[in-house]
Design a protein around this motif. Structure first.
Motif, PDB file in Angstrom:
ATOM      1  N   ASN A  30       0.806  -1.223   0.000  1.00 42.49           N
ATOM      2  CA  ASN A  30       0.000   0.000   0.000  1.00 42.49           C
ATOM      3  C   ASN A  30       0.844   1.280   0.000  1.00 42.49           C
ATOM      4  O   ASN A  30       0.441   2.289   0.555  1.00 42.49           O
ATOM      5  N   LEU A  31       2.019   1.231  -0.586  1.00 44.40           N
ATOM      6  CA  LEU A  31       2.866   2.415  -0.743  1.00 44.40           C
ATOM      7  C   LEU A  31       3.298   2.499  -2.205  1.00 44.40           C
ATOM      8  O   LEU A  31       3.479   1.487  -2.862  1.00 44.40           O
ATOM      9  N   LYS A  32       3.469   3.735  -2.700  1.00 45.62           N
ATOM     10  CA  LYS A  32       3.928   3.918  -4.078  1.00 45.62           C
ATOM     11  C   LYS A  32       5.431   3.673  -4.197  1.00 45.62           C
ATOM     12  O   LYS A  32       5.920   3.242  -5.226  1.00 45.62           O
ATOM     13  N   PHE A  33       6.178   4.004  -3.110  1.00 45.42           N
ATOM     14  CA  PHE A  33       7.627   3.834  -3.072  1.00 45.42           C
ATOM     15  C   PHE A  33       8.022   3.386  -1.672  1.00 45.42           C
ATOM     16  O   PHE A  33       7.282   3.615  -0.719  1.00 45.42           O
ATOM     17  N   PRO A  34       9.204   2.798  -1.506  1.00 42.31           N
ATOM     18  CA  PRO A  34       9.658   2.428  -0.165  1.00 42.31           C
ATOM     19  C   PRO A  34       9.727   3.650   0.747  1.00 42.31           C
ATOM     20  O   PRO A  34      10.133   4.728   0.323  1.00 42.31           O
ATOM     21  N   ALA A  35       9.322   3.471   1.981  1.00 45.14           N
ATOM     22  CA  ALA A  35       9.224   4.597   2.921  1.00 45.14           C
ATOM     23  C   ALA A  35      10.568   5.015   3.488  1.00 45.14           C
ATOM     24  O   ALA A  35      10.777   6.186   3.795  1.00 45.14           O
ATOM     25  N   GLY A  36      11.495   4.108   3.637  1.00 48.54           N
ATOM     26  CA  GLY A  36      12.767   4.447   4.257  1.00 48.54           C
ATOM     27  C   GLY A  36      13.944   4.099   3.367  1.00 48.54           C
ATOM     28  O   GLY A  36      13.781   3.696   2.213  1.00 48.54           O
ATOM     29  N   PRO A  37      15.141   4.233   3.908  1.00 46.72           N
ATOM     30  CA  PRO A  37      16.337   3.914   3.123  1.00 46.72           C
ATOM     31  C   PRO A  37      16.525   2.406   2.963  1.00 46.72           C
ATOM     32  O   PRO A  37      15.886   1.617   3.650  1.00 46.72           O
ATOM     33  N   CYS A  38      17.429   2.050   2.081  1.00 47.26           N
ATOM     34  CA  CYS A  38      17.765   0.645   1.839  1.00 47.26           C
ATOM     35  C   CYS A  38      18.325   0.043   3.122  1.00 47.26           C
ATOM     36  O   CYS A  38      19.162   0.662   3.792  1.00 47.26           O
ATOM     37  N   GLY A  39      17.874  -1.129   3.457  1.00 42.29           N
ATOM     38  CA  GLY A  39      18.339  -1.791   4.667  1.00 42.29           C
ATOM     39  C   GLY A  39      19.770  -2.273   4.582  1.00 42.29           C
ATOM     40  O   GLY A  39      20.418  -2.503   5.592  1.00 42.29           O
ATOM     41  N   ARG A  40      20.297  -2.419   3.380  1.00 41.72           N
ATOM     42  CA  ARG A  40      21.661  -2.906   3.216  1.00 41.72           C
ATOM     43  C   ARG A  40      22.679  -1.770   3.148  1.00 41.72           C
ATOM     44  O   ARG A  40      23.690  -1.785   3.827  1.00 41.72           O
ATOM     45  N   CYS A  41      22.414  -0.767   2.267  1.00 48.64           N
ATOM     46  CA  CYS A  41      23.441   0.269   2.040  1.00 48.64           C
ATOM     47  C   CYS A  41      23.025   1.663   2.514  1.00 48.64           C
ATOM     48  O   CYS A  41      23.841   2.573   2.537  1.00 48.64           O
ATOM     49  N   GLY A  42      21.752   1.867   2.868  1.00 45.16           N
ATOM     50  CA  GLY A  42      21.295   3.159   3.362  1.00 45.16           C
ATOM     51  C   GLY A  42      20.887   4.135   2.276  1.00 45.16           C
ATOM     52  O   GLY A  42      20.448   5.245   2.565  1.00 45.16           O
ATOM     53  N   SER A  43      20.986   3.748   1.018  1.00 46.10           N
ATOM     54  CA  SER A  43      20.607   4.623  -0.096  1.00 46.10           C
ATOM     55  C   SER A  43      19.086   4.789  -0.118  1.00 46.10           C
ATOM     56  O   SER A  43      18.352   3.896   0.285  1.00 46.10           O
ATOM     57  N   GLU A  44      18.625   5.930  -0.602  1.00 46.63           N
ATOM     58  CA  GLU A  44      17.186   6.157  -0.717  1.00 46.63           C
ATOM     59  C   GLU A  44      16.745   6.208  -2.167  1.00 46.63           C
ATOM     60  O   GLU A  44      15.659   6.684  -2.479  1.00 46.63           O
ATOM     61  N   SER A  45      17.563   5.699  -3.054  1.00 41.13           N
ATOM     62  CA  SER A  45      17.272   5.706  -4.478  1.00 41.13           C
ATOM     63  C   SER A  45      16.839   4.301  -4.913  1.00 41.13           C
ATOM     64  O   SER A  45      17.631   3.351  -4.867  1.00 41.13           O
ATOM     65  N   PHE A  46      15.570   4.174  -5.312  1.00 43.64           N
ATOM     66  CA  PHE A  46      15.018   2.891  -5.711  1.00 43.64           C
ATOM     67  C   PHE A  46      14.458   2.973  -7.124  1.00 43.64           C
ATOM     68  O   PHE A  46      14.048   4.033  -7.579  1.00 43.64           O
ATOM     69  N   GLU A  47      14.421   1.823  -7.789  1.00 40.01           N
ATOM     70  CA  GLU A  47      13.745   1.728  -9.074  1.00 40.01           C
ATOM     71  C   GLU A  47      12.749   0.583  -8.992  1.00 40.01           C
ATOM     72  O   GLU A  47      12.957  -0.379  -8.259  1.00 40.01           O
ATOM     73  N   GLN A  48      11.660   0.724  -9.757  1.00 47.45           N
ATOM     74  CA  GLN A  48      10.626  -0.298  -9.717  1.00 47.45           C
ATOM     75  C   GLN A  48      11.167  -1.590 -10.312  1.00 47.45           C
ATOM     76  O   GLN A  48      11.902  -1.567 -11.298  1.00 47.45           O
ATOM     77  N   ALA A  49      10.814  -2.707  -9.696  1.00 43.29           N
ATOM     78  CA  ALA A  49      11.274  -4.018 -10.147  1.00 43.29           C
ATOM     79  C   ALA A  49      10.064  -4.920 -10.356  1.00 43.29           C
ATOM     80  O   ALA A  49       8.949  -4.598  -9.958  1.00 43.29           O
ATOM     81  N   SER A  50      10.285  -6.046 -10.974  1.00 42.25           N
ATOM     82  CA  SER A  50       9.202  -7.008 -11.173  1.00 42.25           C
ATOM     83  C   SER A  50       9.137  -7.946  -9.970  1.00 42.25           C
ATOM     84  O   SER A  50      10.021  -7.953  -9.116  1.00 42.25           O
ATOM     85  N   MET A  51       8.075  -8.749  -9.942  1.00 39.17           N
ATOM     86  CA  MET A  51       7.933  -9.690  -8.838  1.00 39.17           C
ATOM     87  C   MET A  51       8.964 -10.814  -8.929  1.00 39.17           C
ATOM     88  O   MET A  51       9.211 -11.521  -7.957  1.00 39.17           O
ATOM     89  N   LEU A  52       9.588 -10.955 -10.072  1.00 35.66           N
ATOM     90  CA  LEU A  52      10.582 -12.000 -10.285  1.00 35.66           C
ATOM     91  C   LEU A  52      11.934 -11.551  -9.733  1.00 35.66           C
ATOM     92  O   LEU A  52      12.453 -10.516 -10.135  1.00 35.66           O
ATOM     93  N   ALA A  53      12.471 -12.320  -8.817  1.00 30.75           N
ATOM     94  CA  ALA A  53      13.806 -12.019  -8.294  1.00 30.75           C
ATOM     95  C   ALA A  53      14.805 -12.540  -9.314  1.00 30.75           C
ATOM     96  O   ALA A  53      15.048 -13.737  -9.406  1.00 30.75           O
TER      97      ALA A  53
END
Length: 154
Positions: A114-137
């Motif tokens: 229920n969010l358009k984008f992640p609310a916080g920073p990346c849990g691994r590196c702390g970056s706040e820059s995300f791109e949309q991905a598919s459900m396929l890992a």
């Protein structure tokens, strides 16, 4: 050689009869070949089905799912939190939109409800820059047309 002797007795493999026995084929080799071809075709069909499913999953970027919303903690999760249940919080079942994102820096996958984008920073590196991905890992098995294969390590 012992099994050969047990099956055919003492046969000189260099003689004409020995060579003929070594070259002989089963009368039913065509049936065996047909069964082997059928099994190979079934295996290839299952691989094609799997490829089609992977391509379909690669196109999906959001999905409607059943989720649980805690009115006290203001959390939306796919499964109710045990702590909310233990503390008697009011938890309601809702329909939520699940989206997948990938960190642009370290490529860590993130799922949000229920969010358009992640609310916080990346849990691994702390970056706040995300791109949309598919459900396929993706693990390198899907290639785009024209993408060349390179030896590992290049």
């Amino acid at each position: 050689k012992r099994k050969l002797k047990a099956a055919f007795g003492h046969v000189d493999l260099e003689s004409e009869e020995g060579k003929r026995l070594l070259q002989a084929k089963s009368r039913h080799s065509d049936v065996v070949d047909a069964l082997e071809e059928k099994r190979n075709n079934q295996w290839l069909d299952s691989l094609e089905e799997k490829d089609q499913m992977l391509l379909k999953m690669d196109k999906i970027t959001k999905k409607k799912v059943k989720a649980f919303y805690c009115t006290v903690c203001h959390y939306t999760l796919e499964h109710p939190r045990p702590t909310c249940q233990q503390e008697g919080h009011r938890v309601t079942k809702i329909e939520a939109t699940k989206r997948w994102f990938s960190c642009k820096n370290c490529h860590e996958r993130v799922e949000v409800l229920n969010l358009k984008f992640p609310a916080g920073p990346c849990g691994r590196c702390g970056s706040e820059s995300f791109e949309q991905a598919s459900m396929l890992a993706k693990k390198g098995f899907l290639r785009k047309p024209g993408e060349d294969f390179r030896p590992k390590g290049d």
